[in-house]
Design a protein around this motif. Sequence first.
Motif, PDB file in Angstrom:
ATOM      1  N   LEU A   1       0.843  -1.189   0.000  1.00  0.00           N
ATOM      2  CA  LEU A   1       0.000   0.000   0.000  1.00  0.00           C
ATOM      3  C   LEU A   1       0.882   1.244   0.000  1.00  0.00           C
ATOM      4  CD1 LEU A   1      -2.703  -0.970   2.653  1.00  0.00           C
ATOM      5  CD2 LEU A   1      -2.629  -1.501   0.220  1.00  0.00           C
ATOM      6  N   SER A   2       0.406   2.262  -0.692  1.00  0.00           N
ATOM      7  CA  SER A   2       1.117   3.539  -0.737  1.00  0.00           C
ATOM      8  C   SER A   2       0.209   4.643  -0.240  1.00  0.00           C
ATOM      9  CB  SER A   2       1.553   3.852  -2.170  1.00  0.00           C
ATOM     10  OG  SER A   2       2.424   2.875  -2.671  1.00  0.00           O
ATOM     11  N   CYS A   3       0.810   5.607   0.422  1.00  0.00           N
ATOM     12  CA  CYS A   3       0.066   6.766   0.900  1.00  0.00           C
ATOM     13  C   CYS A   3       0.864   8.004   0.519  1.00  0.00           C
ATOM     14  CB  CYS A   3      -0.136   6.695   2.403  1.00  0.00           C
ATOM     15  SG  CYS A   3      -0.965   8.139   3.103  1.00  0.00           S
ATOM     16  N   ALA A   4       0.373   8.726  -0.465  1.00  0.00           N
ATOM     17  CA  ALA A   4       1.048   9.936  -0.925  1.00  0.00           C
ATOM     18  C   ALA A   4       0.539  11.124  -0.120  1.00  0.00           C
ATOM     19  CB  ALA A   4       0.777  10.145  -2.407  1.00  0.00           C
ATOM     20  N   VAL A   5       1.472  11.854   0.434  1.00  0.00           N
ATOM     21  CA  VAL A   5       1.156  12.980   1.314  1.00  0.00           C
ATOM     22  C   VAL A   5       1.497  14.272   0.605  1.00  0.00           C
ATOM     23  CG1 VAL A   5       1.566  13.982   3.575  1.00  0.00           C
ATOM     24  CG2 VAL A   5       1.736  11.512   3.264  1.00  0.00           C
TER      25      VAL A   5
END
Length: 124
Positions: free
Chosen positions: A20-24
């Motif tokens: 999973l990726s979470c771009a901030v």
Amino acid sequence: HVQLVESGGGSVQAGGSLRLSCAVSGHSDCMGWFRQAPGKEREGVAAIDSDGSTSYADSVKGRFTLSQDIAKHTLYLQMDNLKPEGTAMYYCAHDYGAYDSQAVVLGLSPQFTYWGQGTQVTVS
């Protein structure tokens, strides 16, 4: 405020892996991954605080790994040896301030203010 966009969910067989990726969109002090299965309360999965300390729920220790690409402002959750009980909507969240990653995972900290839209993980 900071925006978070998750990606990387999907369907996988038991024993498989997903990342999973979470771009901030900006600065954050403490970030975490949470999940909510149908009919169950949301629970902490993993978190990283401003000191760089990471914590994991007992149910995922040894199988899930947090990492960051600071240049890309992205938080990753590598999930290996997935189990059917890992089926849930996974959310990335963040807040400012001096959070302790273990307290975040255990649900002992104030709820984060900023949340992503979630990404579904299904393990069969």
